[in-house]
Every structure is written in C-alpha cells, then in structure tokens.
Design a protein around this motif. Sequence first.
Motif: not given
Length: 247
Positions: A13-20, A232-247
Amino acid sequence: MELDLSDLRAALAAGWRDFLAAPLYGLLFSSVYVAAGWLISYALLSKGQVWWTIIAGAGFPILGPFIACGFYEVSRRLEAGEALNLAGVAGVIFRQKDRQIPSMAAVVVVFFLFWNFLGHMIFAVFLGNATMTNISSSFAVFQTAQGVMMLVVGTVVGAAFAGTLFALTVVSLPYLLDREVDFITAMITSVSVVTTSPVTMLIWGLGIAGALFAGMALGFLGLFVVLPVLGHATWHLYRRALVFDGM
C-alpha cells in the motif's frame, strides 16, 4: 522483527502511494528495464542475434542495484518529507559508486555468471547428445524424457539460485542506501530477516516473481507500474523489518 502478511499489505500500500506521489520517477527508472526487455526481444526474435541478449542480460546485474536505489531514495525522501528533485535523486544514485552498492552488484554478477555456466552444464548433461534442434522454432526436444528432466532440474536449481539471491538482497540493498554499513553485514542482516520470517518472505518472493512475469507478459509495459510499486514497497518492508535506535 518478525514480519507477517499485514506487513506485506502495508508495504505494498505504501509502495503504491509512493508511486502515485512521484510517478515520473518510477516511469523514468523503469524505462531502463523496459528498453532492455524490448532490445533483448528484438535481438532474439527478430534478428536471431543471441549475442545481443547476452550483452543486455549481463547489464542487468550491474545496473539493477543502482536503479533500485532510485526507488528507495524517492521513498526515503517522501517518508522524511524532503523535497524531490531529479538532480538530488540522481546524485544519490551516482554517489553509490563510492559506497557498498558496487560490491553488492559484484555479488549479483557472480550469481548471474555462475547460473549461466550451470545452465549450460545442465543443458549439456541432459541434451548434449540430442539431435540439434532450433529451440526458437521447435519445442519438440523439450517433449522428450531428457528434455522434461532438464526442465525439472533446471527449474529446481534456478529456483534455489533465485531464492538465495533474494535472501541476500531483499533487505541489504535498501539497508546499504540508508546506513553506513559494509555489504557483508547487510547481506547477513537480509538473510536473518528471511530466516526469521520464512513463510512471509517466501510469499513476498513468489509475489515479486509473479508480478514481474505478469509485467513482462504485457510486452514489458506492465513493468512501468510493477517495478516502481515493488521498488517502493521493498523500501517500506525494509523499514518495517529493521528498527534502529532513535527511530
């Protein structure tokens, strides 16, 4: 963190939004793949010049990671609320040559070359003694017992190669764009994400393969939508998979 199907739906869904939100960037980056697909098809089907397909095919493993960074950078900027401009995005892609992305491209190239070598070996093992047949005009050779076995073995081995490469790159490429890490750490992290959520990532990998096949089946035109959304979806999946300090 462990991923589930809700993460895949949210990423798509986020990938589709980024594309639009930034369609011109998606169309621009995708045009490289579409043009190469047309070139390969023309060289193989119209001219019978197989050597052109080798040259074009060899370029994908080299350029692919850099082009993917274009999708990731657009999504990163949209997520951070930063301004989008072609010079800035292109500059980020160009700067990757001095970071770890070339090393990842080298890994992809090694997989590509080894798979080409192994594919020829499989063909030779099963059909090396078969009567010479032009497979572009006749598929009779694949209807023999040896031909069927070659297709089965080739498919299994190819799937294993594709799965391994997917595990090594699905998270590592956006990770390398986002953080200052070495490519070995990025690949280990990517494999860890896949092994932590094997079913979810298997579904993601199969979904990517199916979407790409559908996009190519439409004369490669479907890639103008499929590639940006998946990138775009791959980027958002990466962000959901890895959580960094301060995020």
